[in-house]
Design a protein around this motif. Structure first.
Motif, PDB file in Angstrom:
ATOM      1  N   MET A  73       0.867  -1.189   0.000  1.00 31.78           N
ATOM      2  CA  MET A  73       0.000   0.000   0.000  1.00 31.78           C
ATOM      3  C   MET A  73       0.899   1.233   0.000  1.00 31.78           C
ATOM      4  SD  MET A  73      -3.494  -0.400   1.793  1.00 31.78           S
ATOM      5  CE  MET A  73      -3.233  -0.391   3.571  1.00 31.78           C
ATOM      6  N   THR A  74       0.589   2.113  -0.926  1.00 29.86           N
ATOM      7  CA  THR A  74       1.426   3.311  -0.958  1.00 29.86           C
ATOM      8  C   THR A  74       0.957   4.301   0.106  1.00 29.86           C
ATOM      9  OG1 THR A  74      -0.121   3.911  -2.663  1.00 29.86           O
ATOM     10  CG2 THR A  74       2.098   3.343  -3.388  1.00 29.86           C
ATOM     11  N   LYS A  75       1.924   5.065   0.585  1.00 27.74           N
ATOM     12  CA  LYS A  75       1.594   6.051   1.623  1.00 27.74           C
ATOM     13  C   LYS A  75       1.629   7.436   0.977  1.00 27.74           C
ATOM     14  CE  LYS A  75       2.344   7.077   6.450  1.00 27.74           C
ATOM     15  NZ  LYS A  75       2.617   6.403   7.707  1.00 27.74           N
ATOM     16  N   HIS A  76       0.493   8.132   1.069  1.00 21.67           N
ATOM     17  CA  HIS A  76       0.410   9.447   0.422  1.00 21.67           C
ATOM     18  C   HIS A  76       0.422  10.553   1.460  1.00 21.67           C
ATOM     19  CE1 HIS A  76      -0.615   7.448  -3.322  1.00 21.67           C
ATOM     20  NE2 HIS A  76      -1.532   6.754  -2.701  1.00 21.67           N
ATOM     21  N   GLU A  77       0.894  11.712   1.018  1.00 25.07           N
ATOM     22  CA  GLU A  77       0.905  12.869   1.925  1.00 25.07           C
ATOM     23  C   GLU A  77       0.062  13.978   1.302  1.00 25.07           C
ATOM     24  OE1 GLU A  77       4.824  14.312   2.664  1.00 25.07           O
ATOM     25  OE2 GLU A  77       4.148  15.909   3.992  1.00 25.07           O
ATOM     26  N   PHE A  78      -0.899  14.504   2.083  1.00 27.83           N
ATOM     27  CA  PHE A  78      -1.774  15.565   1.572  1.00 27.83           C
ATOM     28  C   PHE A  78      -1.667  16.789   2.476  1.00 27.83           C
ATOM     29  CE2 PHE A  78      -4.259  13.341  -1.627  1.00 27.83           C
ATOM     30  CZ  PHE A  78      -4.105  12.014  -1.273  1.00 27.83           C
ATOM     31  N   ILE A 110      -2.035   9.262   4.326  1.00 26.99           N
ATOM     32  CA  ILE A 110      -3.002   8.192   4.077  1.00 26.99           C
ATOM     33  C   ILE A 110      -2.300   7.011   3.402  1.00 26.99           C
ATOM     34  CG2 ILE A 110      -5.160   7.572   2.929  1.00 26.99           C
ATOM     35  CD1 ILE A 110      -5.924  10.485   2.844  1.00 26.99           C
ATOM     36  N   GLU A 111      -2.513   5.837   3.989  1.00 27.82           N
ATOM     37  CA  GLU A 111      -1.987   4.607   3.382  1.00 27.82           C
ATOM     38  C   GLU A 111      -3.197   3.895   2.796  1.00 27.82           C
ATOM     39  OE1 GLU A 111       0.826   3.014   6.222  1.00 27.82           O
ATOM     40  OE2 GLU A 111       0.851   1.159   5.050  1.00 27.82           O
ATOM     41  N   SER A 112      -3.199   3.735   1.454  1.00 27.37           N
ATOM     42  CA  SER A 112      -4.399   3.143   0.844  1.00 27.37           C
ATOM     43  C   SER A 112      -4.105   2.705  -0.577  1.00 27.37           C
ATOM     44  CB  SER A 112      -5.499   4.219   0.816  1.00 27.37           C
ATOM     45  OG  SER A 112      -6.529   3.813  -0.036  1.00 27.37           O
ATOM     46  N   ASP A 113      -4.997   1.810  -1.100  1.00 30.54           N
ATOM     47  CA  ASP A 113      -4.886   1.411  -2.505  1.00 30.54           C
ATOM     48  C   ASP A 113      -5.738   2.302  -3.395  1.00 30.54           C
ATOM     49  OD1 ASP A 113      -3.152  -0.583  -1.930  1.00 30.54           O
ATOM     50  OD2 ASP A 113      -4.738  -2.000  -1.389  1.00 30.54           O
ATOM     51  N   VAL A 136     -12.289  15.468   8.767  1.00 31.04           N
ATOM     52  CA  VAL A 136     -11.425  14.682   7.868  1.00 31.04           C
ATOM     53  C   VAL A 136     -11.461  13.218   8.294  1.00 31.04           C
ATOM     54  CG1 VAL A 136      -9.034  14.267   7.195  1.00 31.04           C
ATOM     55  CG2 VAL A 136      -9.913  16.600   7.285  1.00 31.04           C
ATOM     56  N   THR A 137     -11.371  12.999   9.612  1.00 26.20           N
ATOM     57  CA  THR A 137     -11.407  11.612  10.117  1.00 26.20           C
ATOM     58  C   THR A 137     -12.690  10.932   9.673  1.00 26.20           C
ATOM     59  OG1 THR A 137     -10.155  12.316  12.042  1.00 26.20           O
ATOM     60  CG2 THR A 137     -11.362  10.235  12.245  1.00 26.20           C
ATOM     61  N   ARG A 138     -13.827  11.626   9.812  1.00 24.59           N
ATOM     62  CA  ARG A 138     -15.116  10.985   9.479  1.00 24.59           C
ATOM     63  C   ARG A 138     -15.236  10.694   7.984  1.00 24.59           C
ATOM     64  NH1 ARG A 138     -17.192  14.797  12.556  1.00 24.59           N
ATOM     65  NH2 ARG A 138     -17.363  14.242  14.734  1.00 24.59           N
ATOM     66  N   GLY A 157     -11.098   1.527   3.598  1.00 20.88           N
ATOM     67  CA  GLY A 157      -9.950   1.070   2.813  1.00 20.88           C
ATOM     68  C   GLY A 157      -8.775   2.028   2.957  1.00 20.88           C
ATOM     69  N   VAL A 158      -8.741   2.730   4.118  1.00 21.15           N
ATOM     70  CA  VAL A 158      -7.614   3.667   4.316  1.00 21.15           C
ATOM     71  C   VAL A 158      -7.077   3.559   5.731  1.00 21.15           C
ATOM     72  CG1 VAL A 158      -8.379   5.468   2.702  1.00 21.15           C
ATOM     73  CG2 VAL A 158      -9.302   5.442   4.996  1.00 21.15           C
ATOM     74  N   GLN A 159      -5.757   3.745   5.855  1.00 22.43           N
ATOM     75  CA  GLN A 159      -5.161   3.955   7.184  1.00 22.43           C
ATOM     76  C   GLN A 159      -4.553   5.342   7.128  1.00 22.43           C
ATOM     77  OE1 GLN A 159      -2.802   0.538   7.188  1.00 22.43           O
ATOM     78  NE2 GLN A 159      -4.325  -0.637   8.309  1.00 22.43           N
ATOM     79  N   PHE A 160      -4.841   6.146   8.136  1.00 24.35           N
ATOM     80  CA  PHE A 160      -4.365   7.536   8.019  1.00 24.35           C
ATOM     81  C   PHE A 160      -3.973   8.084   9.379  1.00 24.35           C
ATOM     82  CE2 PHE A 160      -8.187   9.322   9.923  1.00 24.35           C
ATOM     83  CZ  PHE A 160      -9.135   8.351   9.660  1.00 24.35           C
ATOM     84  N   ASP A 161      -3.073   9.092   9.376  1.00 22.82           N
ATOM     85  CA  ASP A 161      -2.928   9.868  10.606  1.00 22.82           C
ATOM     86  C   ASP A 161      -2.839  11.337  10.242  1.00 22.82           C
ATOM     87  OD1 ASP A 161       0.028  10.349  10.349  1.00 22.82           O
ATOM     88  OD2 ASP A 161      -0.048   8.160  10.436  1.00 22.82           O
ATOM     89  N   ILE A 162      -3.343  12.141  11.149  1.00 24.27           N
ATOM     90  CA  ILE A 162      -3.551  13.570  10.859  1.00 24.27           C
ATOM     91  C   ILE A 162      -2.598  14.395  11.705  1.00 24.27           C
ATOM     92  CG2 ILE A 162      -5.220  15.457  11.041  1.00 24.27           C
ATOM     93  CD1 ILE A 162      -7.422  13.384  10.499  1.00 24.27           C
TER      94      ILE A 162
END
Lengths: 68, 76
Positions: A1-6, A42-45, A19-21, A28-33
Motif C-alpha cells: 500500500m502506498t503512503k500518500h501525503e496531503f 493516508i496509506e491506501s490502494d 477529515v477523520t469521518r 480502505g484507508v489507514q491515516f494519521d492527521i
C-alpha cells in the motif's frame, strides 16, 4: 500500500474530526492527521484523485504533496 | 409576483468546534441548488436552512452535511 501525503487546510479539532469521518466513511484507508502542520498521511490502494476528492468533501482546501 | 414556497429545516450538527467549520458548511451547503439561505450556529450546534422543495429535501440536506464529515441529524 502506498503512503500518500496531503495538505488539508485544517484549523481546529473540529476540522480534523471532519477529515477523520470522511475518510472512515470511504474505508480502505489507514491515516494519521498532523493538525499543527495541516498534513494528512493516508496509506491506501485508492487512487490519489479519489482520496483528494474525499478530503475536499469537508469543504476544506486540500492538495496532494506526494508519496512518502 | 410569484410567491416561492420555501421550506425551512433545522439540522443539529455535531463536530463543529470553530468558526472555520461554520464557514465551510455555510459556504458549501449555501451553494447547493435550491438552498436560499443557511445560518449555522456554533454555540447551539445547528444549521437553519430555507430551501426550495423542488430541488432539495430534508434528507438530501442532512446527507450533504453528513458528507462533509459532520454528524448531522434532523431534530424533528
Amino acid at each position: 500500500m502506498t503512503k500518500h501525503e496531503f495538505f488539508v487546510d485544517m484549523t481546529c479539532e473540529g476540522c480534523s474530526g471532519a477529515v477523520t469521518r470522511v475518510l472512515n466513511k470511504l474505508g480502505g484507508v489507514q491515516f494519521d492527521i498532523d493538525l499543527p502542520n495541516k498534513k494528512v498521511f493516508i496509506e491506501s490502494d485508492h487512487s490519489v484523485d479519489l482520496l483528494l476528492e474525499t478530503l475536499k468533501k469537508t469543504g476544506k482546501n486540500a492538495s496532494y504533496i506526494g508519496t512518502k | 409576483m410569484v410567491v416561492k414556497e420555501l421550506y425551512s429545516i433545522l439540522v443539529s450538527v455535531e463536530g463543529m468546534t470553530c468558526n472555520s467549520c461554520v464557514e465551510s458548511i455555510e459556504d458549501k451547503i449555501g451553494k447547493l441548488q435550491g438552498v436560499y439561505s443557511i445560518k449555522v450556529s456554533l454555540d447551539s450546534k445547528n444549521a437553519m436552512m430555507f430551501f426550495d422543495p423542488t430541488f432539495q429535501t430534508t434528507e438530501s440536506l442532512r446527507e450533504a452535511i453528513d458528507d462533509m464529515g459532520f454528524e448531522a441529524s434532523v431534530s424533528v
